[in-house]
Design a protein around this motif. Structure first.
Motif, PDB file in Angstrom:
ATOM      1  N   ASN A  92       0.947  -1.624  -0.337  1.00  0.00           N
ATOM      2  CA  ASN A  92       0.017  -0.139   0.063  1.00  0.00           C
ATOM      3  C   ASN A  92       1.448   1.091   0.067  1.00  0.00           C
ATOM      4  N   GLY A  93       1.872   1.044  -0.120  1.00  0.00           N
ATOM      5  CA  GLY A  93       2.914   2.411  -0.682  1.00  0.00           C
ATOM      6  C   GLY A  93       3.558   2.294   0.536  1.00  0.00           C
ATOM      7  N   SER A  94       4.229   1.136   1.651  1.00  0.00           N
ATOM      8  CA  SER A  94       4.430   1.863   2.331  1.00  0.00           C
ATOM      9  C   SER A  94       6.340   1.702   2.376  1.00  0.00           C
ATOM     10  N   VAL A  95       6.615   0.836   1.562  1.00  0.00           N
ATOM     11  CA  VAL A  95       8.014   0.179   1.370  1.00  0.00           C
ATOM     12  C   VAL A  95       8.531   1.300  -0.551  1.00  0.00           C
ATOM     13  N   TRP A  96       9.599   1.845  -0.095  1.00  0.00           N
ATOM     14  CA  TRP A  96       9.416   2.528  -1.601  1.00  0.00           C
ATOM     15  C   TRP A  96       9.850   1.043  -2.462  1.00  0.00           C
ATOM     16  N   LYS A  97       9.906   1.745  -4.274  1.00  0.00           N
ATOM     17  CA  LYS A  97       9.920   1.792  -5.205  1.00  0.00           C
ATOM     18  C   LYS A  97      11.357   1.098  -5.511  1.00  0.00           C
ATOM     19  N   ASP A  98      12.399   1.507  -5.352  1.00  0.00           N
ATOM     20  CA  ASP A  98      13.101   0.662  -5.589  1.00  0.00           C
ATOM     21  C   ASP A  98      14.252  -0.896  -4.695  1.00  0.00           C
ATOM     22  N   ARG A  99      12.920  -0.922  -3.762  1.00  0.00           N
ATOM     23  CA  ARG A  99      13.712  -2.310  -3.166  1.00  0.00           C
ATOM     24  C   ARG A  99      12.258  -3.025  -3.592  1.00  0.00           C
ATOM     25  N   VAL A 100      11.446  -2.560  -4.060  1.00  0.00           N
ATOM     26  CA  VAL A 100      10.751  -3.555  -4.635  1.00  0.00           C
ATOM     27  C   VAL A 100      10.952  -3.689  -6.212  1.00  0.00           C
ATOM     28  N   TYR A 101      11.509  -2.632  -6.901  1.00  0.00           N
ATOM     29  CA  TYR A 101      11.907  -3.362  -8.722  1.00  0.00           C
ATOM     30  C   TYR A 101      13.498  -3.845  -7.904  1.00  0.00           C
ATOM     31  N   ALA A 102      13.659  -4.296  -7.158  1.00  0.00           N
ATOM     32  CA  ALA A 102      15.124  -4.820  -6.686  1.00  0.00           C
ATOM     33  C   ALA A 102      15.014  -6.629  -6.712  1.00  0.00           C
ATOM     34  N   GLN A 103      13.376  -6.674  -5.508  1.00  0.00           N
ATOM     35  CA  GLN A 103      13.176  -7.887  -5.482  1.00  0.00           C
ATOM     36  C   GLN A 103      12.238  -8.447  -7.010  1.00  0.00           C
TER      37      GLN A 103
END
Length: 233
Positions: free
Chosen positions: A54-65
């Motif tokens: 729900n937007g609480s994690v910044w997308k650098d971490r999301v994309y890396a995963q």
């Protein structure tokens, strides 16, 4: 005499249907960058939503995963993150009834403000994409001012910019802790919008809950009338 003079709003999952907007953006990004085969597109999108929290994690971490899980070799985290920052606003979609409700509130003389937790100028650009800026007298994004909801100081800053007392404002948001409890502890009234994914199950006695954005004006006018009647007694 206490009466509602201003209405302040959260952005994500209140004015902005962030989940729908994000799915539209991801569908485009997957196609544009050829991230995964078509049969994996839905899996990629659903996994993004989970990691995004729900937007609480910044997308650098999301994309890396995601790059690791889907074995994406031809694009880096930095490229996909930059695309997200630059292009997400092109897919921003409001909830049904947002534009007509904002216009009606403005025409009825209410001052309007925005308080959004998030990065700047990313959140401002998402808000501008909704085409509502001309109606708002105060636009506050947490990173720009160094404060985050539920800190009372960010609510009070918005009230100062609108030149109203906190008790004369009502905040509309979808996050129980940051928006509703934050507003109330700051002296504002609060309206809990459940148009998006339910984050909190209120007690049966909880008032001021709406599921349709078009009900915002009606509820606020009812509350204002009740306050006027109470002041006259």
């Amino acid at each position: 005499m206490m009466t509602i003079k201003a209405v302040l709003f959260d952005l994500d999952q209140t004015l902005l249907d962030r989940t729908t907007s994000l799915k539209k953006f991801l569908n485009w990004q997957i196609n544009f960058y050829q991230l995964v085969d078509s049969d994996l597109k839905n899996d990629f999108i659903q996994r993004f939503l989970v990691l995004d929290a729900n937007g609480s994690v910044w997308k650098d971490r999301v994309y890396a995963q995601l790059i690791e899980e889907f074995q994406i070799m031809h694009h880096s985290t930095e490229i996909l993150l930059q695309s997200y920052i630059q292009d997400f606003n092109k897919f921003c979609t409001p909830f049904d009834g947002v534009k007509t409700t904002i216009e009606a509130l403005y025409e009825n003389g209410y001052k309007l403000g925005l308080i959004s937790n998030g990065k700047s100028p990313f959140q401002e650009h998402n808000f501008y994409a909704l085409g509502l800026k001309q109606y708002f007298s105060s636009i506050i994004v947490s990173e720009a001012v160094g404060l985050r909801k539920p800190d009372p100081r960010i609510f009070h800053l918005a009230c100062e910019q609108l030149k109203i007392y906190p008790q004369d404002a009502i905040f509309v948001g979808d996050n129980w802790e940051a928006d509703i409890q934050g507003a109330r502890s700051s002296g504002l009234q609060a309206l809990y919008f459940q148009g998006g994914e339910l984050q909190h199950q209120p007690q049966a006695t909880e008032k001021n809950i709406i599921n349709n954005f078009s009900d915002v004006l009606k509820v606020i006018q009812t509350l204002r009338s009740q306050q006027l009647e109470s002041d006259e007694d």
